[in-house]
Design an enzyme around this catalytic site. Structure first.
Site, mmCIF file in Angstrom:
data_model
loop_
_atom_site.group_PDB
_atom_site.id
_atom_site.type_symbol
_atom_site.label_atom_id
_atom_site.label_comp_id
_atom_site.label_asym_id
_atom_site.label_seq_id
_atom_site.Cartn_x
_atom_site.Cartn_y
_atom_site.Cartn_z
ATOM 1 N N CYS A 152 33.203 38.065 10.400
ATOM 2 C CA CYS A 152 32.288 37.696 11.475
ATOM 3 C C CYS A 152 30.957 37.214 10.896
ATOM 4 O O CYS A 152 30.618 37.512 9.748
ATOM 5 C CB CYS A 152 32.052 38.878 12.415
ATOM 6 S SG CYS A 152 33.473 39.279 13.464
ATOM 7 N N HIS A 173 27.401 37.815 16.029
ATOM 8 C CA HIS A 173 26.886 39.057 16.598
ATOM 9 C C HIS A 173 25.671 39.585 15.844
ATOM 10 O O HIS A 173 25.361 39.151 14.733
ATOM 11 C CB HIS A 173 27.985 40.129 16.637
ATOM 12 C CG HIS A 173 28.452 40.586 15.281
ATOM 13 N ND1 HIS A 173 27.787 41.537 14.548
ATOM 14 C CD2 HIS A 173 29.525 40.216 14.529
ATOM 15 C CE1 HIS A 173 28.429 41.751 13.412
ATOM 16 N NE2 HIS A 173 29.477 40.951 13.366
#
Length: 205
Positions: A181, A165
């Site tokens: 992440c 992301h």
């Protein structure tokens, strides 16, 4: 003498000098980190001079047995590679999981979302109770932790909870400070998003 080719060439040289470029096999790829308006949101320009050169988006030579379209994440070097044909890859600088939140393995891109909603997982809320206000999801925006784009990673048909992301925290690229992440500059995740197909293989090592 036709001066048009000369003018075009000089214009190209000037443009790449301003934006910063990588020359590979005689071709020039220019990575832009200028301000951009997307879906009504105005992303600020990245102060690229403050981002180490190795973490700026660029085409590099990259030998792998994986087929083009595969994403390979090197958490040690803080690079993400999008495999391209003929021994090349688009390389992006990344931020990775801090100590205790690292992970590795193989997954698939199950979904792609533009300006995604961010929902902190229950373990994160337990660690940081102030995030409980977002239990139902934080709406998209410039301060949303998932940034402008998100690729959702699944394994065996199940959500791993991990994402590739964007992030508004450009200074975190090249560092280990996420909750697992893989984060990229917003302008870079937008570039990657347009290249990666749903179902693409993602290798994190």
């Amino acid at each position: 003498m036709d001066i048009k080719p000369l003018l075009l060439a000089s214009g190209m040289i000037a443009a790449t000098a301003l934006a910063g470029c990588s020359t590979v096999g005689g071709s020039v790829y220019t990575a832009s980190y200028a301000s951009i308006t997307d879906a009504g949101y105005k992303l600020p320009a990245i102060p690229v001079s403050k981002v180490p050169e190795q973490y700026r988006r660029q085409i590099v030579s990259y030998e792998t047995k994986e087929k083009p379209g595969t994403v390979i994440v090197d958490t040690t070097s803080k690079f993400l590679y999008f495999v391209m044909p003929e021994g090349k890859a688009m390389r992006y600088g990344i931020g990775v999981g801090k100590e205790g939140f690292e992970w590795s393995g193989t997954a698939r891109v199950a979904m792609k979302r533009e300006w995604p909603v961010w929902t902190p997982p229950a373990p994160m809320i337990r660690r940081r109770p102030e995030l409980a206000v977002y239990r139902g999801g934080m709406q998209p925006g410039l301060q949303n932790p998932l940034g402008a784009r998100a690729l959702y990673l699944y394994k065996g048909g199940r959500d791993t909870g991990y994402r590739l992301h964007g992030t508004p925290e450009w200074w975190s690229i090249g560092k280990a400070m996420s909750s697992g992440c893989i984060r990229l500059l917003n302008q870079d995740i937008m570039d990657l998003y347009d290249r990666v197909e749903v179902g693409a293989k993602v290798i994190v090592k």
